[in-house]
Scaffold this motif. Structure first.
Motif, short mmCIF file in Angstrom:
data_model
loop_
_atom_site.label_atom_id
_atom_site.label_comp_id
_atom_site.label_asym_id
_atom_site.label_seq_id
_atom_site.Cartn_x
_atom_site.Cartn_y
_atom_site.Cartn_z
N SER A 107 0.89 -1.16 0.00
CA SER A 107 0.00 0.00 0.00
C SER A 107 0.93 1.21 0.00
O SER A 107 2.09 1.10 0.40
CB SER A 107 -0.92 0.01 1.22
OG SER A 107 -0.17 0.10 2.41
N THR A 108 0.44 2.34 -0.45
CA THR A 108 1.34 3.50 -0.60
C THR A 108 1.05 4.62 0.38
O THR A 108 1.93 5.45 0.65
CB THR A 108 1.27 4.06 -2.03
OG1 THR A 108 -0.08 4.43 -2.33
CG2 THR A 108 1.73 3.01 -3.04
N PHE A 109 -0.17 4.70 0.93
CA PHE A 109 -0.50 5.78 1.85
C PHE A 109 -0.02 5.41 3.25
O PHE A 109 -0.25 4.32 3.74
CB PHE A 109 -2.00 6.03 1.87
CG PHE A 109 -2.41 7.13 2.82
CD1 PHE A 109 -2.16 8.45 2.52
CD2 PHE A 109 -3.02 6.82 4.02
CE1 PHE A 109 -2.52 9.47 3.39
CE2 PHE A 109 -3.39 7.83 4.91
CZ PHE A 109 -3.14 9.16 4.59
N ILE A 110 0.65 6.35 3.91
CA ILE A 110 1.12 6.12 5.28
C ILE A 110 0.82 7.33 6.15
O ILE A 110 0.58 8.44 5.67
CB ILE A 110 2.63 5.83 5.34
CG1 ILE A 110 3.42 7.02 4.75
CG2 ILE A 110 2.97 4.53 4.63
CD1 ILE A 110 4.93 6.92 4.97
N THR A 111 0.80 7.07 7.45
CA THR A 111 0.80 8.12 8.46
C THR A 111 1.91 7.77 9.45
O THR A 111 2.43 6.65 9.41
CB THR A 111 -0.55 8.18 9.22
OG1 THR A 111 -0.61 7.09 10.15
CG2 THR A 111 -1.73 8.11 8.25
N PRO A 112 2.29 8.66 10.34
CA PRO A 112 3.33 8.30 11.32
C PRO A 112 2.95 7.11 12.19
O PRO A 112 3.81 6.49 12.80
CB PRO A 112 3.47 9.59 12.15
CG PRO A 112 3.06 10.68 11.22
CD PRO A 112 1.94 10.09 10.40
N ASP A 113 1.64 6.78 12.25
CA ASP A 113 1.17 5.67 13.07
C ASP A 113 1.11 4.35 12.30
O ASP A 113 0.71 3.33 12.85
CB ASP A 113 -0.22 5.97 13.62
CG ASP A 113 -0.21 7.07 14.67
OD1 ASP A 113 0.69 7.04 15.53
OD2 ASP A 113 -1.08 7.95 14.62
N SER A 114 1.51 4.36 11.03
CA SER A 114 1.50 3.13 10.24
C SER A 114 2.50 2.13 10.81
O SER A 114 3.47 2.51 11.47
CB SER A 114 1.84 3.43 8.79
OG SER A 114 0.86 4.23 8.18
#
Length: 463
Positions: free
Chosen positions: A59-66
């Motif tokens: 997957s390509t979308f991330i957040t710092p909580d990934s």
């Protein structure tokens, strides 16, 4: 080929969903997600065990909580091309989204991998659950479910047409006759559909397996319909034997209504076996792994089904918040299930998170004998055609291949050696005939039949 379990192995570097602390394990390197030698090591363990395929999720979308692995990892097709040159038999399956790629690019990249590997490529179709992905590709909003799955089905069909651009004998490589290609066996696609306009043809011939194998994962009605229509391997999660049997029966029934054989659709739930010397020891390990997950990390990964909605803004001990249509463009089936459960049972936000992130003992935890017994039971009762292993530590993976696989082999449930060299061969799937070759063959048969019918009449007239 004798019917046996199909087994693939996924690689998640330093940890996928719910594994935020795994990167600290001394058995791993914190930068494993960007070190190709780590991917190759895992693929070689799989190949030594004669497994069917090596799988890279994406997957390509991330957040710092990934999860840690999501924050720093390589792209699947690049990985698999490198792994192809370091292995010789193991299948190579990678994830690529139909929502944010063009059919021609998809077709060319997987055709290249299929040729590089000698016919070992597989494509895991996703439509991108994370709605934040839209912003990475210049869209203000993620596609809704109907469009995501409508695009996906058309995307796959166009890719399959492109893979058939050349008939198998299109290249005579005839030096004396000055013929590099037989022009009559090169076919444009000229596709003009609802979502795509693609002319083609693709500039790559088919591999030894004809076309890459199509994998798919999705639990919504739209996802199941897509899998039944185009999937050859279906990734899923089955918490119980009964749930596994119900899912497998549903997918195969949907495939049959579309004119497909149930044997063409392999159901492969993800499992994470824990093998120890005793059942009690394995259960203790399983429990310790779960209990090591901090609540704040559980809350963060819980939010993924809702498009990474920020749940920290709510009182954890107040009733589960009213979220409206949040989650409808992400994991709709899962987010609706969560909302309904919280509402029906009057749960707080904390209670809801703990319920859906709670400890659930796996049926595939115990001694090697226990795990082998359970795999055999699920296989014989029709809950699965095989599994995809979701282990994370090399020691765990080697223990499965070294202790469980010999038991399965002794029961005739898994191969001793590879019987072929392609992914389709491993999975017992037929090589799809090139559509243009099939059309020409059918036309020739009709012409021959017509000639045979008219021959007696012509002979009598001559006489």
């Amino acid at each position: 080929m004798t019917r046996h379990l199909k087994i693939g192995a996924a690689y998640h570097g330093v940890g996928g969903p719910g594994q935020h602390e795994l990167w600290k394990n001394p058995e791993l390197e914190p930068d494993s997600g960007v070190r190709i030698e780590k991917y190759i090591e895992w693929a070689r363990i799989a190949e030594e065990g004669k497994l069917d395929f090596f799988f890279i999720a994406d997957s390509t979308f991330i957040t710092p909580d990934s999860p840690p692995h999501y924050l720093n990892r390589l792209e699947p097709l690049t990985i698999l091309a490198a792994v192809a040159t370091a292995t010789s038999r193991i299948g190579l399956v990678g994830t690529l989204s139909t929502s944010y790629n063009s059919p021609f690019n998809t077709a060319r990249r997987f055709a290249s991998l299929d040729l590089i590997s000698g016919g070992r490529a597989g494509w895991n179709i996703v439509t991108s659950t994370d709605e934040g992905t839209a912003g990475q590709y210049g869209r203000e909003e993620h596609y809704d479910y109907a469009e995501r799955y409508g695009r996906a089905r058309e995307h796959v069909r166009v890719v399959q047409e492109l893979w058939d651009s050349y008939e198998d004998d299109a290249f005579p490589y005839d030096v004396p006759g000055d013929r590099f290609v037989d022009r009559s066996k090169l076919h444009p696609v000229s596709h003009h559909g609802r979502y795509y306009d693609v002319e083609g043809p693709l500039n790559a011939i088919r591999s030894a397996q004809g076309q890459p194998v199509i994998f798919q994962a999705g639990d919504s009605d739209e996802g199941r319909d897509l899998g039944a229509a185009v999937g050859e391997g279906i990734f899923t999660f089955a918490p119980t034997l009964e749930a596994g049997k119900a899912f497998a029966a549903d997918i195969k029934a949907r495939a049959r209504t579309l004119g497909r054989s149930a044997d063409e659709v392999l159901v492969l739930p993800g499992v994470a076996p824990i093998v120890a010397d005793t059942v009690e020891e394995a259960r203790a390990i399983e429990r310790a792994v779960h209990d090591a997950k901090p609540f704040d990390k559980q809350l963060a990964i819980f939010s993924r089904a809702f498009g990474w909605h920020d749940f920290t803004r709510y009182d954890l001990d107040a009733p589960f918040p009213e979220l409206g249509d949040i989650g409808e463009l992400s994991a709709r089936t899962q987010s609706r299930r969560i909302k309904e459960h919280a509402r029906t049972h009057g749960l707080t936000l904390r209670e809801t998170v703990l319920h859906f992130s709670g400890f659930r003992p796996s049926p595939f935890t115990g001694t090697a004998q226990t795990v082998a017994d359970e795999l055999e039971r699920w296989f014989e009762e029709g809950a699965l055609d095989g599994v995809i292993l979701l282990q994370n530590l090399p020691s765990d993976f080697r223990r499965f291949t070294g202790e469980v696989l010999p038991l399965l082999r002794a029961r005739g449930l898994f191969r001793d050696e590879y019987e072929g060299s392609t992914l389709r061969g491993h999975l017992g799937l037929a090589v799809p005939e090139n559509r243009h070759t099939a059309t020409a063959r059918t036309a020739a048969a009709r012409t021959a039949a017509t000639a045979a019918r008219t021959a007696p009449t012509a002979a009598r007239a001559t006489a």
